[in-house]
Design an enzyme around this catalytic site. Structure first.
Site, PDB file in Angstrom:
ATOM      1  N   GLY A 182      -7.987   1.124   5.053  1.00  0.00           N
ATOM      2  CA  GLY A 182      -8.624  -0.160   4.825  1.00  0.00           C
ATOM      3  C   GLY A 182      -8.296  -0.804   3.499  1.00  0.00           C
ATOM      4  NE  ARG A 233      -1.881   2.945  10.516  1.00  0.00           N
ATOM      5  CZ  ARG A 233      -0.832   2.250  10.081  1.00  0.00           C
ATOM      6  NH1 ARG A 233      -0.917   1.615   8.908  1.00  0.00           N
ATOM      7  NH2 ARG A 233       0.260   2.161  10.786  1.00  0.00           N
ATOM      8  CG  PHE A 263       5.662 -17.735  -1.968  1.00  0.00           C
ATOM      9  CD1 PHE A 263       4.448 -17.129  -1.730  1.00  0.00           C
ATOM     10  CD2 PHE A 263       6.128 -18.660  -1.038  1.00  0.00           C
ATOM     11  CE1 PHE A 263       3.705 -17.423  -0.589  1.00  0.00           C
ATOM     12  CE2 PHE A 263       5.396 -18.978   0.090  1.00  0.00           C
ATOM     13  CZ  PHE A 263       4.186 -18.350   0.320  1.00  0.00           C
ATOM     14  CB  VAL A 303      -0.936   0.032   1.222  1.00  0.00           C
ATOM     15  CG1 VAL A 303      -1.792   1.297   1.198  1.00  0.00           C
ATOM     16  CG2 VAL A 303      -1.822  -1.214   1.257  1.00  0.00           C
ATOM     17  CE1 TYR A 308      -0.284  -9.642   4.863  1.00  0.00           C
ATOM     18  CE2 TYR A 308       1.907  -9.482   5.818  1.00  0.00           C
ATOM     19  CZ  TYR A 308       1.027  -9.190   4.792  1.00  0.00           C
ATOM     20  OH  TYR A 308       1.441  -8.449   3.725  1.00  0.00           O
ATOM     21  CG  LEU A 358      -3.468  -5.502   3.906  1.00  0.00           C
ATOM     22  CD1 LEU A 358      -3.121  -6.292   2.650  1.00  0.00           C
ATOM     23  CD2 LEU A 358      -2.292  -5.461   4.865  1.00  0.00           C
TER      24      LEU A 358
END
Length: 418
Positions: free
Chosen positions: A97, A95, A418, A89, A128, A99
């Site tokens: 939203g 901040r 990857f 991003v 994550y 992602l």
């Protein structure tokens, strides 16, 4: 300032690939320029519909893509995975939203397709977990002080009748894929390698030739001539003030399907003339290397961190895909804020087989999907997570039983990025 609702999340079109690459490079702090050759090459492996962009007006400000993958579960089963990568991003649009919208869209599609798990390599740790991913494997890298290691300088090859041969990239492309398939079927956490992986490992694309250093490739063959190991490495050119060679070999890849081949390849790279240091590259944290040395302290850990992250999408399929070294039954209450894998499940497992079903029985172990994902490959300890307050025991000893069922004698390992 534009709100999150002004940003359009959608699959990229073919003519938007250069802008998408530029945004990705910007997010990873790489030079934002994109050549026509690079755009053409990258466009050949971007999966239509699974390469997402965030667009503010005509500008790409976020990137995300996924692709089909297989990951090896404990016991050797190949499990369908949604591999997530190239996530960025732009700093001007954090901040909002972006992602979350891209991730939510991709995981829902993966669940609909029937993928069992999602995977990624996390550039930063805190991001994550909130999407249900848990760190499932660890890597370590050692630097070996070869003169201090105490190895016999007269070593001339494997003592079991095998041999080590240097080969070129053409030979690696012929023998490497079959060897790796044998390797990954026995290595929990390993992911598949496609034709593009082998092409990149043996010859960078034309547009990236400036960053390419031709490596050396060595194969281990048994006395019967069977290939059981492959080593790829580079060597720098460094001399001391007294005209002494002080070269360092950097291992890019080392895979083996037998302990003898693995030992021989490590012994080989530590015996190359002029090489006084070996950087091992990304290895499993319980790699054989340090204890192969007469003086294991000559192998100094220079990096150790989480590596492959897993996000379970189908609890039943994930738990039934793996094998178990003990016998027991456990009722799990799995919380999933995204509604993809939550619920209560009864796991009945033994070395002879496994069954996982939804149940209304009282829960014995309560945990989030991220915690279950960390436990799935056998590296994390449920008892440890209970002590950390991330897992709750509703029945005393449930964490200990979970460890008896889920943990493995050798640690899972993903050798690739990857």
């Amino acid at each position: 300032m534009n709100t999150r609702h002004d940003i359009d999340i959608r699959p990229v079109h073919a003519d938007e690939i250069p802008a998408w690459i530029r945004a990705m490079n910007t997010g990873f702090l790489r030079p934002p320029s994109v050549s026509e050759a690079e755009a053409e090459d990258r466009g050949t492996y971007l999966v239509p519909g699974r390469t997402l962009g965030a667009f503010d007006g005509g500008r790409c400000v976020g990137t995300f893509r996924s692709f089909p993958q297989e990951i090896t579960a404990v016991g050797g089963a190949a499990v369908r995975a949604d591999a997530v990568t190239n996530v960025s991003v732009t700093a001007t649009h954090r901040r909002r939203g972006v992602l979350t919208r891209m991730m939510t869209r991709d995981l829902a599609a993966a669940k609909e397709r029937g993928d069992v798990v999602a995977t990624l390599i996390a550039a930063e740790y805190p991001i994550y977990g909130r999407y249900g991913f848990g760190a499932a494997t660890t890597l370590a890298e050692w630097t070996v002080d070869v003169p201090r290691a105490g190895l016999d300088p007269r070593w001339a090859g494997p003592e079991d009748g095998g041999r080590i041969d240097l080969v070129d990239g053409d030979e690696v492309r012929k023998t490497g894929p079959e060897l790796y398939e044998r390797f990954r079927r026995a290595q929990p956490g390993a992911t598949d390698r496609g034709e593009r992986w082998w092409r990149l490992a043996t010859g960078a694309p034309a547009w990236d030739r400036g960053a390419w250093t031709e490596p050396f490739h060595a194969v281990h063959r048994t006395a019967r001539g069977e290939v059981e190991g492959l080593l790829t490495y580079t060597v720098d050119d460094h001399w001391g003030d007294a005209k002494q060679p002080l070269d360092t070999a950097r291992v890019k890849d080392l895979i083996a399907v037998s302990p003898a081949a693995e030992r021989a390849l490590w012994r080989y790279v530590c015996s190359i003339d002029w090489v006084t240091g070996v950087r091992t590259g990304r290895r499993a944290p319980d790699d054989l290397l340090p204890q192969l040395l007469p003086d294991p302290r000559a192998a100094r850990i220079t990096s150790q961190a989480d590596w492959l992250w897993v996000r379970i999408l189908d609890v039943v399929a994930a738990l039934e895909a793996r094998t178990y070294g003990a016998t027991g039954a456990l009722v799990l209450e799995v919380a999933d804020g995204d509604g993809l894998a939550g619920g209560r499940y009864r796991l009945d497992a033994s070395p002879e087989g496994v069954s996982c079903t939804r149940t209304t029985e009282d829960a014995e172990l309560v945990l989030g999907v991220a915690e279950l994902s960390s436990l799935w490959l056998g590296d994390e300890s449920a008892v440890r997570l209970v002590a950390l307050g991330r897992v709750r025991e509703e029945r005393a000893g449930a964490g200990l039983l979970a460890d008896a069922l889920l943990r493995t004698s050798r640690r899972p390992w993903c050798p690739d990025v990857f």
